[in-house]
Design a protein around this motif. Sequence first.
Motif, mmCIF file in Angstrom:
data_model
loop_
_atom_site.group_PDB
_atom_site.id
_atom_site.type_symbol
_atom_site.label_atom_id
_atom_site.label_comp_id
_atom_site.label_asym_id
_atom_site.label_seq_id
_atom_site.Cartn_x
_atom_site.Cartn_y
_atom_site.Cartn_z
ATOM 1 N N VAL A 180 -4.322 -6.914 -0.567
ATOM 2 C CA VAL A 180 -4.746 -5.577 -1.309
ATOM 3 C C VAL A 180 -5.039 -5.920 -2.516
ATOM 4 N N PHE A 181 -6.051 -5.112 -3.229
ATOM 5 C CA PHE A 181 -6.602 -5.359 -4.505
ATOM 6 C C PHE A 181 -6.649 -3.908 -5.339
ATOM 7 N N TYR A 182 -6.459 -4.147 -6.605
ATOM 8 C CA TYR A 182 -6.195 -3.257 -7.434
ATOM 9 C C TYR A 182 -7.206 -3.428 -8.743
ATOM 10 N N TYR B 120 -2.642 -11.395 -2.674
ATOM 11 C CA TYR B 120 -3.301 -11.782 -1.467
ATOM 12 C C TYR B 120 -2.062 -12.412 -0.383
ATOM 13 N N THR B 121 -2.051 -11.430 0.332
ATOM 14 C CA THR B 121 -0.868 -11.375 1.430
ATOM 15 C C THR B 121 -1.092 -12.266 2.450
ATOM 16 N N GLY B 122 -2.387 -12.875 2.695
ATOM 17 C CA GLY B 122 -2.379 -14.004 3.681
ATOM 18 C C GLY B 122 -2.279 -15.306 3.177
ATOM 19 N N SER B 123 -2.198 -15.437 1.693
ATOM 20 C CA SER B 123 -2.277 -16.710 1.124
ATOM 21 C C SER B 123 -0.831 -16.678 0.248
ATOM 22 N N ASN B 124 -0.128 -15.645 0.227
ATOM 23 C CA ASN B 124 1.195 -15.493 -0.075
ATOM 24 C C ASN B 124 1.131 -15.904 -1.734
ATOM 25 N N TYR B 125 0.211 -15.188 -2.416
ATOM 26 C CA TYR B 125 0.203 -15.244 -3.982
ATOM 27 C C TYR B 125 -0.149 -13.803 -4.618
ATOM 28 N N SER C 90 -9.322 -1.738 -2.995
ATOM 29 C CA SER C 90 -9.980 -2.375 -2.015
ATOM 30 C C SER C 90 -9.043 -3.181 -1.168
ATOM 31 N N GLU C 91 -9.321 -3.337 0.246
ATOM 32 C CA GLU C 91 -8.192 -4.050 1.025
ATOM 33 C C GLU C 91 -9.068 -4.911 2.017
ATOM 34 N N VAL C 92 -8.633 -6.165 2.358
ATOM 35 C CA VAL C 92 -8.912 -6.926 3.291
ATOM 36 C C VAL C 92 -7.926 -7.059 4.365
ATOM 37 N N ALA C 93 -7.995 -6.658 5.646
ATOM 38 C CA ALA C 93 -6.951 -6.161 6.657
ATOM 39 C C ALA C 93 -6.252 -7.710 6.897
ATOM 40 N N ASP C 94 -5.069 -7.500 7.080
ATOM 41 C CA ASP C 94 -4.358 -8.696 7.561
ATOM 42 C C ASP C 94 -4.925 -9.192 9.055
ATOM 43 N N LYS D 191 0.733 -1.312 0.158
ATOM 44 C CA LYS D 191 -0.167 -0.122 -0.005
ATOM 45 C C LYS D 191 0.887 1.340 0.115
ATOM 46 N N THR D 192 2.027 1.278 0.594
ATOM 47 C CA THR D 192 2.996 2.475 0.677
ATOM 48 C C THR D 192 3.238 2.647 -0.753
ATOM 49 N N ALA D 193 3.825 1.601 -1.546
ATOM 50 C CA ALA D 193 4.434 1.748 -2.729
ATOM 51 C C ALA D 193 3.335 2.026 -3.769
ATOM 52 N N PHE D 194 2.248 1.631 -3.569
ATOM 53 C CA PHE D 194 1.101 1.702 -4.480
ATOM 54 C C PHE D 194 -0.072 1.970 -3.877
#
Length: 162
Positions: free
Chosen positions: A73-75, A83-88, A61-65, A53-56
């Motif tokens: 974080v979604f664009y 998908y930071t929770g699932s690492n992809y 939308s976003e679903v919190a960690d 989010k800082t870089a982009f």
Amino acid sequence: MKNVLLLITGIICMQALSAQLKTTPVCRAFTVDVLEGTVNAEFSPKSSSEAIKTAFPCSTSEVADGSVNCNGVFYKDKDISFYTGSNYIEIGEKFKGTLSLPLMGAARNSLFKWLGNPQIKDASWDAFQTKYGILILYYNKAGRVNKLQISTKTTDTIKLCQ
């Protein structure tokens, strides 16, 4: 009467002073290196939501960690999702950015020269072993790539969000 007029004028001036221009966050371009598994050579599927989010800053939308497994974080306007929770990282066919290999829209039978043989094949997708984990390519009915998923997980441990 003079005091009331002065008070009203003061309130109007205070509202004008508190009004501020707000800028629209501007994102730099997304460049995905498919063979390295990175975005802009600095973000991988293991990157945190905050760093992304800082870089982009222009996410749609976003679903919190920590809230659900499918957090990230979604664009949507650029057709890329982290998908930071699932690492992809998921890249759709309307992706607005650059891919290091011209995979989007490529015919299924033309991928060997870049990726070799898939580790797992299915009717609508292939999973390729990479140095960072796996690359999953999805195909439309014409047999052309219409979605990519870059993951640090293996084919046995990946959990995809629907």
